[in-house]
Each structure stands twice: as C-alpha cells, then as structure tokens.
Design a protein around this motif. Structure first.
Motif, PDB file in Angstrom:
ATOM      1  N   MET A  16       0.710  -1.098   0.068  1.00 40.88           N
ATOM      2  CA  MET A  16      -0.032  -0.070   0.225  1.00 40.88           C
ATOM      3  C   MET A  16       0.737   1.185   0.075  1.00 40.88           C
ATOM      4  O   MET A  16       0.450   2.276  -0.623  1.00 40.88           O
ATOM      5  N   LEU A  17       1.968   1.161   0.651  1.00 41.41           N
ATOM      6  CA  LEU A  17       3.034   2.312   0.611  1.00 41.41           C
ATOM      7  C   LEU A  17       3.366   2.399  -0.980  1.00 41.41           C
ATOM      8  O   LEU A  17       3.579   3.463  -1.099  1.00 41.41           O
ATOM      9  N   GLU A  18       3.487   1.578  -1.681  1.00 44.38           N
ATOM     10  CA  GLU A  18       3.780   1.636  -3.188  1.00 44.38           C
ATOM     11  C   GLU A  18       2.762   2.692  -3.962  1.00 44.38           C
ATOM     12  O   GLU A  18       3.253   3.229  -4.376  1.00 44.38           O
ATOM     13  N   TYR A  19       1.422   2.424  -3.540  1.00 42.46           N
ATOM     14  CA  TYR A  19       0.386   2.946  -4.139  1.00 42.46           C
ATOM     15  C   TYR A  19       0.513   4.371  -3.654  1.00 42.46           C
ATOM     16  O   TYR A  19       0.196   5.569  -4.277  1.00 42.46           O
ATOM     17  N   ALA A  20       0.890   4.912  -2.250  1.00 42.75           N
ATOM     18  CA  ALA A  20       0.986   5.927  -1.791  1.00 42.75           C
ATOM     19  C   ALA A  20       1.909   6.776  -2.242  1.00 42.75           C
ATOM     20  O   ALA A  20       1.837   7.921  -2.663  1.00 42.75           O
ATOM     21  N   SER A  21       3.270   5.957  -2.830  1.00 35.93           N
ATOM     22  CA  SER A  21       4.095   6.894  -3.504  1.00 35.93           C
ATOM     23  C   SER A  21       3.910   7.393  -4.800  1.00 35.93           C
ATOM     24  O   SER A  21       4.387   8.217  -5.509  1.00 35.93           O
ATOM     25  N   LEU A  22       2.713   6.807  -5.528  1.00 36.55           N
ATOM     26  CA  LEU A  22       2.125   7.189  -6.599  1.00 36.55           C
ATOM     27  C   LEU A  22       1.210   8.478  -6.381  1.00 36.55           C
ATOM     28  O   LEU A  22       0.689   8.886  -7.333  1.00 36.55           O
ATOM     29  N   GLY A  23       0.675   8.693  -5.110  1.00 39.93           N
ATOM     30  CA  GLY A  23      -0.172   9.554  -4.984  1.00 39.93           C
ATOM     31  C   GLY A  23      -1.550   8.969  -5.027  1.00 39.93           C
ATOM     32  O   GLY A  23      -2.697   9.568  -5.066  1.00 39.93           O
ATOM     33  N   TRP A  24      -1.667   7.713  -4.770  1.00 42.31           N
ATOM     34  CA  TRP A  24      -2.883   6.779  -5.058  1.00 42.31           C
ATOM     35  C   TRP A  24      -3.368   6.353  -3.678  1.00 42.31           C
ATOM     36  O   TRP A  24      -2.721   5.639  -2.842  1.00 42.31           O
ATOM     37  N   ALA A  25      -4.299   6.866  -3.306  1.00 41.75           N
ATOM     38  CA  ALA A  25      -5.047   6.560  -1.636  1.00 41.75           C
ATOM     39  C   ALA A  25      -5.397   5.030  -1.855  1.00 41.75           C
ATOM     40  O   ALA A  25      -5.961   4.600  -2.650  1.00 41.75           O
ATOM     41  N   SER A  26      -5.632   4.518  -0.610  1.00 47.84           N
ATOM     42  CA  SER A  26      -5.705   3.172  -0.572  1.00 47.84           C
ATOM     43  C   SER A  26      -6.720   3.123   0.934  1.00 47.84           C
ATOM     44  O   SER A  26      -6.216   3.716   1.877  1.00 47.84           O
ATOM     45  N   CYS A  27      -7.396   2.199   1.197  1.00 46.31           N
ATOM     46  CA  CYS A  27      -7.812   1.635   2.327  1.00 46.31           C
ATOM     47  C   CYS A  27      -8.050   0.037   2.396  1.00 46.31           C
ATOM     48  O   CYS A  27      -8.007  -0.747   1.437  1.00 46.31           O
ATOM     49  N   PRO A  28      -8.172  -0.582   3.540  1.00 44.98           N
ATOM     50  CA  PRO A  28      -8.426  -2.057   3.648  1.00 44.98           C
ATOM     51  C   PRO A  28      -9.822  -2.344   3.271  1.00 44.98           C
ATOM     52  O   PRO A  28     -10.648  -1.640   3.374  1.00 44.98           O
ATOM     53  N   GLY A  29      -9.689  -3.469   2.550  1.00 44.60           N
ATOM     54  CA  GLY A  29     -10.866  -4.223   2.066  1.00 44.60           C
ATOM     55  C   GLY A  29     -11.075  -5.517   2.864  1.00 44.60           C
ATOM     56  O   GLY A  29     -10.145  -6.133   3.470  1.00 44.60           O
ATOM     57  N   ALA A  30     -12.205  -6.138   2.757  1.00 46.30           N
ATOM     58  CA  ALA A  30     -12.512  -7.409   3.151  1.00 46.30           C
ATOM     59  C   ALA A  30     -11.874  -8.429   2.496  1.00 46.30           C
ATOM     60  O   ALA A  30     -11.252  -8.135   1.175  1.00 46.30           O
ATOM     61  N   ARG A  31     -11.621  -9.678   3.156  1.00 43.82           N
ATOM     62  CA  ARG A  31     -10.930 -10.704   2.283  1.00 43.82           C
ATOM     63  C   ARG A  31     -11.674 -11.949   2.207  1.00 43.82           C
ATOM     64  O   ARG A  31     -12.661 -12.431   3.127  1.00 43.82           O
ATOM     65  N   PRO A  32     -11.884 -12.651   1.157  1.00 37.31           N
ATOM     66  CA  PRO A  32     -12.656 -14.032   1.325  1.00 37.31           C
ATOM     67  C   PRO A  32     -12.015 -14.897   2.158  1.00 37.31           C
ATOM     68  O   PRO A  32     -10.888 -14.886   2.550  1.00 37.31           O
ATOM     69  N   MET A  33     -12.775 -15.737   2.980  1.00 37.54           N
ATOM     70  CA  MET A  33     -12.537 -16.729   3.945  1.00 37.54           C
ATOM     71  C   MET A  33     -12.406 -18.030   3.231  1.00 37.54           C
ATOM     72  O   MET A  33     -13.216 -18.417   2.419  1.00 37.54           O
ATOM     73  N   PRO A  34     -11.063 -18.691   3.376  1.00 37.90           N
ATOM     74  CA  PRO A  34     -11.018 -19.837   2.485  1.00 37.90           C
ATOM     75  C   PRO A  34     -11.711 -20.887   2.938  1.00 37.90           C
ATOM     76  O   PRO A  34     -11.822 -21.955   2.243  1.00 37.90           O
ATOM     77  N   THR A  35     -12.151 -21.094   4.199  1.00 33.58           N
ATOM     78  CA  THR A  35     -12.767 -22.242   4.870  1.00 33.58           C
ATOM     79  C   THR A  35     -13.878 -21.654   6.056  1.00 33.58           C
ATOM     80  O   THR A  35     -13.687 -20.616   6.414  1.00 33.58           O
ATOM     81  N   GLY A  36     -14.752 -22.457   6.305  1.00 31.69           N
ATOM     82  CA  GLY A  36     -15.601 -22.181   7.266  1.00 31.69           C
ATOM     83  C   GLY A  36     -17.172 -21.517   6.608  1.00 31.69           C
ATOM     84  O   GLY A  36     -17.121 -21.749   5.599  1.00 31.69           O
TER      85      GLY A  36
END
Length: 191
Positions: free
Chosen positions: A1-21
């Motif tokens: 995400m720091l790579e995106y920030a160095s480009l001036g691209w904002a980011s935020c965390p997203g949900a992730r798929p659950m492999p099991t359960g």
C-alpha cells in the motif's frame, strides 16, 4: 500500500474472502453478496489515504486485508470482461499505444486512466451511463467506468477461490492515459 501512496494513490483496507468455514467473507454481513471485494468500513471514501503511518498501521493490524483503491481522485478505471480486455490490450500494444497500468481481477481486466473528475465546479462534472458504483454490478455486465464514488480491488488482493488480483502492466509513475482514447479502443472489442 505504501507503493500506491508513493504514486499519490489513496488506499484503504478491504474485506478478504474466507478460505474455509461457514462464512465466505471476513466482514460481518451474513450472506455477503460480494465476498472479499469491498471495503472493510462504510466510511472508506473518508478513510482512504496516502499517509504512510496510517497505511502501515492498517496493514500491520490486518495483514490479510485486500487493497481498495478509490477511483475518481487520481485515476478512473475501465473494467471490462477478460476476453475483451486482453484482446484490447494486445491491439493497443501492437499499434504502439501505451495503455498505462492494467490489472487482472478475476474474470475482469482493469485499465487505469487519468480521471475525468477534475472540474473546479462540481456542476461541471459530467455523468456517463457507463459510470459504475459498487452497487450496480448486475446492471453493467460489459464495460464499466469506475469514477467518483467507486473503487477497485488492487494487487495483491485475494479473490474467492484463492485467485489474486495481479498487474499485467504495473504503474510506473508515468502520466496515465487519456480516458477517451482508451475508451475508444475498448469500445471496439467490448460491444
């Protein structure tokens, strides 16, 4: 995400798929309609940032979170079915056109272009029937234009089934291509 920030691209965390359960998504929504493909917070538009300290904090605490990039700020994204997107990318490159960053996200190809949301006056911002918001996926099965109030998953996000979002052409800091030039080339293969 720091790579995106160095480009001036904002980011935020997203949900992730659950492999099991019993749940398909890390979010708290029962029967999540879009497992692992949405922001963790409903306040994602406000939270998305380029601040290295905040980004480091988020991914230190939630290292498996997907990466959400809001569109309509620094870039827009054309989101097309994979077959058409790959054909368009090949045609662009063989003609000498530089497509800019391009990612594969499941069965879709994402073309990152300069944003059109640059009007000083909000009333001058023009809408388009291709505009895509996260809630309109079923209405736009072909070509989608992610701009203001939308987002895309970015590499190295994980999709259901263990697939990952990956770059075909990584961002390299060069100016992004004009959206209308890319749209013109995509329209030929994404009828």
């Amino acid at each position: 995400m720091l790579e995106y920030a160095s480009l001036g691209w904002a980011s935020c965390p997203g949900a992730r798929p659950m492999p099991t359960g019993p749940r398909a998504c890390s979010c708290d929504r029962v029967g999540c309609p879009d497992p692992g493909a949405h922001p963790l917070s409903r306040a994602w538009q406000i939270q998305a940032t380029t601040d290295p300290a905040q980004l480091s904090h988020w991914w230190r605490n939630e290292p498996e979170s997907n990466v959400i990039l809001p569109t309509g700020r620094v870039f827009d994204v054309f989101d097309v079915p994979a077959a058409g997107g790959l054909a368009a990318l090949t045609a662009m490159e063989s003609s000498g056109f530089i497509p800019g960053p391009v990612a594969v996200c499941g069965d879709r190809v994402l073309f990152f272009v300069a944003t059109r949301n640059v009007a000083e006056d909000e009333d001058e911002w023009w809408s388009c029937p291709l505009d895509y918001g996260p809630s309109t996926i079923d209405e736009m099965p072909g070509l989608r234009w992610h701009c203001r109030d939308s987002y895309v998953l970015a590499p190295p996000s994980t999709l259901p089934g263990g697939r990952t979002v990956s770059w075909l052409r990584s961002p390299d800091g060069r100016p992004l291509p004009d959206p209308l030039q890319v749209l013109d080339r995509l329209a030929d293969v994404c009828d």
